[in-house]
Enzyme design. Sequence first.
Site, PDB file in Angstrom:
ATOM      1  N   ARG A 153      35.343 -42.789 -15.302  1.00  0.00           N
ATOM      2  CA  ARG A 153      35.900 -43.215 -14.176  1.00  0.00           C
ATOM      3  C   ARG A 153      35.087 -44.092 -13.642  1.00  0.00           C
ATOM      4  O   ARG A 153      33.829 -44.225 -13.500  1.00  0.00           O
ATOM      5  CB  ARG A 153      35.832 -41.869 -13.131  1.00  0.00           C
ATOM      6  CG  ARG A 153      36.792 -40.868 -13.359  1.00  0.00           C
ATOM      7  CD  ARG A 153      36.817 -39.924 -12.216  1.00  0.00           C
ATOM      8  NE  ARG A 153      35.728 -39.440 -11.734  1.00  0.00           N
ATOM      9  CZ  ARG A 153      35.908 -38.573 -10.732  1.00  0.00           C
ATOM     10  NH1 ARG A 153      36.846 -38.043  -9.975  1.00  0.00           N
ATOM     11  NH2 ARG A 153      34.769 -38.406 -10.311  1.00  0.00           N
ATOM     12  N   THR A 167      36.087 -47.007  -7.617  1.00  0.00           N
ATOM     13  CA  THR A 167      37.832 -46.970  -7.526  1.00  0.00           C
ATOM     14  C   THR A 167      38.101 -45.585  -7.956  1.00  0.00           C
ATOM     15  O   THR A 167      39.371 -45.159  -7.431  1.00  0.00           O
ATOM     16  CB  THR A 167      38.470 -47.913  -8.402  1.00  0.00           C
ATOM     17  OG1 THR A 167      37.869 -47.777  -9.756  1.00  0.00           O
ATOM     18  CG2 THR A 167      37.958 -49.420  -8.060  1.00  0.00           C
ATOM     19  N   ASP A 222      28.816 -32.517 -12.546  1.00  0.00           N
ATOM     20  CA  ASP A 222      29.363 -33.708 -13.510  1.00  0.00           C
ATOM     21  C   ASP A 222      29.409 -32.905 -14.737  1.00  0.00           C
ATOM     22  O   ASP A 222      28.198 -32.431 -15.539  1.00  0.00           O
ATOM     23  CB  ASP A 222      28.459 -34.700 -13.631  1.00  0.00           C
ATOM     24  CG  ASP A 222      28.986 -35.885 -14.409  1.00  0.00           C
ATOM     25  OD1 ASP A 222      29.259 -36.908 -13.655  1.00  0.00           O
ATOM     26  OD2 ASP A 222      29.195 -35.461 -15.513  1.00  0.00           O
ATOM     27  N   ASP A 245      27.685 -34.495 -17.867  1.00  0.00           N
ATOM     28  CA  ASP A 245      26.133 -34.556 -17.779  1.00  0.00           C
ATOM     29  C   ASP A 245      25.696 -33.208 -17.921  1.00  0.00           C
ATOM     30  O   ASP A 245      24.525 -32.860 -18.703  1.00  0.00           O
ATOM     31  CB  ASP A 245      25.489 -34.881 -16.565  1.00  0.00           C
ATOM     32  CG  ASP A 245      25.849 -36.420 -15.994  1.00  0.00           C
ATOM     33  OD1 ASP A 245      25.759 -37.060 -17.326  1.00  0.00           O
ATOM     34  OD2 ASP A 245      25.753 -36.828 -15.178  1.00  0.00           O
TER      35      ASP A 245
HETATM   36  C1  PRP Z   1      34.862 -36.921 -15.674  1.00  0.00           C
HETATM   37  C2  PRP Z   1      35.864 -35.713 -16.276  1.00  0.00           C
HETATM   38  C3  PRP Z   1      37.161 -36.245 -16.544  1.00  0.00           C
HETATM   39  C4  PRP Z   1      37.338 -37.071 -15.254  1.00  0.00           C
HETATM   40  C5  PRP Z   1      38.102 -36.487 -14.255  1.00  0.00           C
HETATM   41  O1  PRP Z   1      34.604 -37.719 -16.566  1.00  0.00           O
HETATM   42  O2  PRP Z   1      35.337 -35.262 -17.619  1.00  0.00           O
HETATM   43  O3  PRP Z   1      37.516 -36.920 -17.706  1.00  0.00           O
HETATM   44  O4  PRP Z   1      35.729 -37.274 -14.869  1.00  0.00           O
HETATM   45  O5  PRP Z   1      38.301 -37.043 -13.210  1.00  0.00           O
HETATM   46  P1  PRP Z   1      39.736 -37.684 -12.634  1.00  0.00           P
HETATM   47  O6  PRP Z   1      40.755 -36.538 -12.666  1.00  0.00           O
HETATM   48  O7  PRP Z   1      39.524 -38.075 -11.163  1.00  0.00           O
HETATM   49  O8  PRP Z   1      40.056 -38.864 -13.626  1.00  0.00           O
HETATM   50  P2  PRP Z   1      33.749 -38.975 -16.273  1.00  0.00           P
HETATM   51  O9  PRP Z   1      34.461 -40.220 -16.199  1.00  0.00           O
HETATM   52  O10 PRP Z   1      32.436 -38.343 -15.634  1.00  0.00           O
HETATM   53  O11 PRP Z   1      33.226 -39.413 -18.027  1.00  0.00           O
HETATM   54  P3  PRP Z   1      32.192 -38.612 -19.021  1.00  0.00           P
HETATM   55  O12 PRP Z   1      33.262 -37.314 -19.700  1.00  0.00           O
HETATM   56  O13 PRP Z   1      31.736 -39.573 -19.871  1.00  0.00           O
HETATM   57  O14 PRP Z   1      30.972 -37.790 -17.946  1.00  0.00           O
HETATM   58  N1  URA Z   2      34.237 -35.327 -13.116  1.00  0.00           N
HETATM   59  C1  URA Z   2      33.364 -34.249 -13.107  1.00  0.00           C
HETATM   60  O1  URA Z   2      32.637 -34.059 -14.196  1.00  0.00           O
HETATM   61  N2  URA Z   2      33.251 -33.413 -12.145  1.00  0.00           N
HETATM   62  C2  URA Z   2      34.083 -33.408 -11.064  1.00  0.00           C
HETATM   63  O2  URA Z   2      33.791 -32.650 -10.215  1.00  0.00           O
HETATM   64  C3  URA Z   2      34.960 -34.512 -11.024  1.00  0.00           C
HETATM   65  C4  URA Z   2      34.962 -35.413 -11.876  1.00  0.00           C
END
Ligand code: PRP
Ligand code: URA
Length: 208
Positions: free
Chosen positions: A103, A107, A199, A202
């Site tokens: 994400r 945005t 997160d 993380d």
């Molecule tokens: C997080 C999560 C989803 C997304 C959800 O990923 O694992 O993929 O955000 O958010 P959304 O419904 O608003 O799209 P992130 O972008 O943090 O990436 P990561 O898994 O690499 O940490």
């Molecule tokens: N992605 C995450 O990992 N946690 C949240 O709460 C939202 C998006």
Amino acid sequence: MNAIVLTNPIIQHKLSIIRNKNTGTKEFREIIGEIATFLCYEAMSDAKLQTIEVETPMGTTKVKTLDENQYAFVPILRAGTGMLDGLVKVMPNAKIGHVGLYRNEETLKPVRYYYKMPQDIANREVIVLDPMLATGGSAIDTITMLKEDGVKKIKFLCIIAAPEGILKLQEQHQDVQIYTAAVDEKLNDIGYIVPGLGDAGDRIFGTK
Ligand code: PRP
Ligand code: URA
């Protein structure tokens, strides 16, 4: 909202552990996998079975079997891979595709960086994995790509969903059933689920 929410007390208990900010990476990752297994059982409850005959030590009987070759799991990188172990444990012969999305922090829109599916993905039922359904952008983008590849039956499994994400996903992809262990209160102003678990990526990989 048409999401299937797991209400089992063991799931509630496990959620209480991963929501706790003091839970460490090892336990967090293990529980994400365990809840994913439960979600898999639930999502497979409409699976078609074939009847075959087997010989037990006591004689011949008819049994029901599942053709795992009709399925594919698609984790959304990174956090979705944390759920994968829990699914391959119960369906080791399903194929696996990967979608790379992150994400944009300003945005909140998903940015694509990877897409690799099994060759015969169009002929498989696809189970998409991501622990967090927040705005819904990542799930919607992934499912759109899979449909462009010809996939006809898709299910979405997550650990925690925000009401906003469920509504958005259902608006864009009405045919996709959502399975989750919890529906939380809301998104905050930076797109995080509240109360959520922080997160997910993380916490699974120990990157913060
Ligand atoms: C997080 C999560 C989803 C997304 C959800 O990923 O694992 O993929 O955000 O958010 P959304 O419904 O608003 O799209 P992130 O972008 O943090 O990436 P990561 O898994 O690499 O940490
Ligand atoms: N992605 C995450 O990992 N946690 C949240 O709460 C939202 C998006």
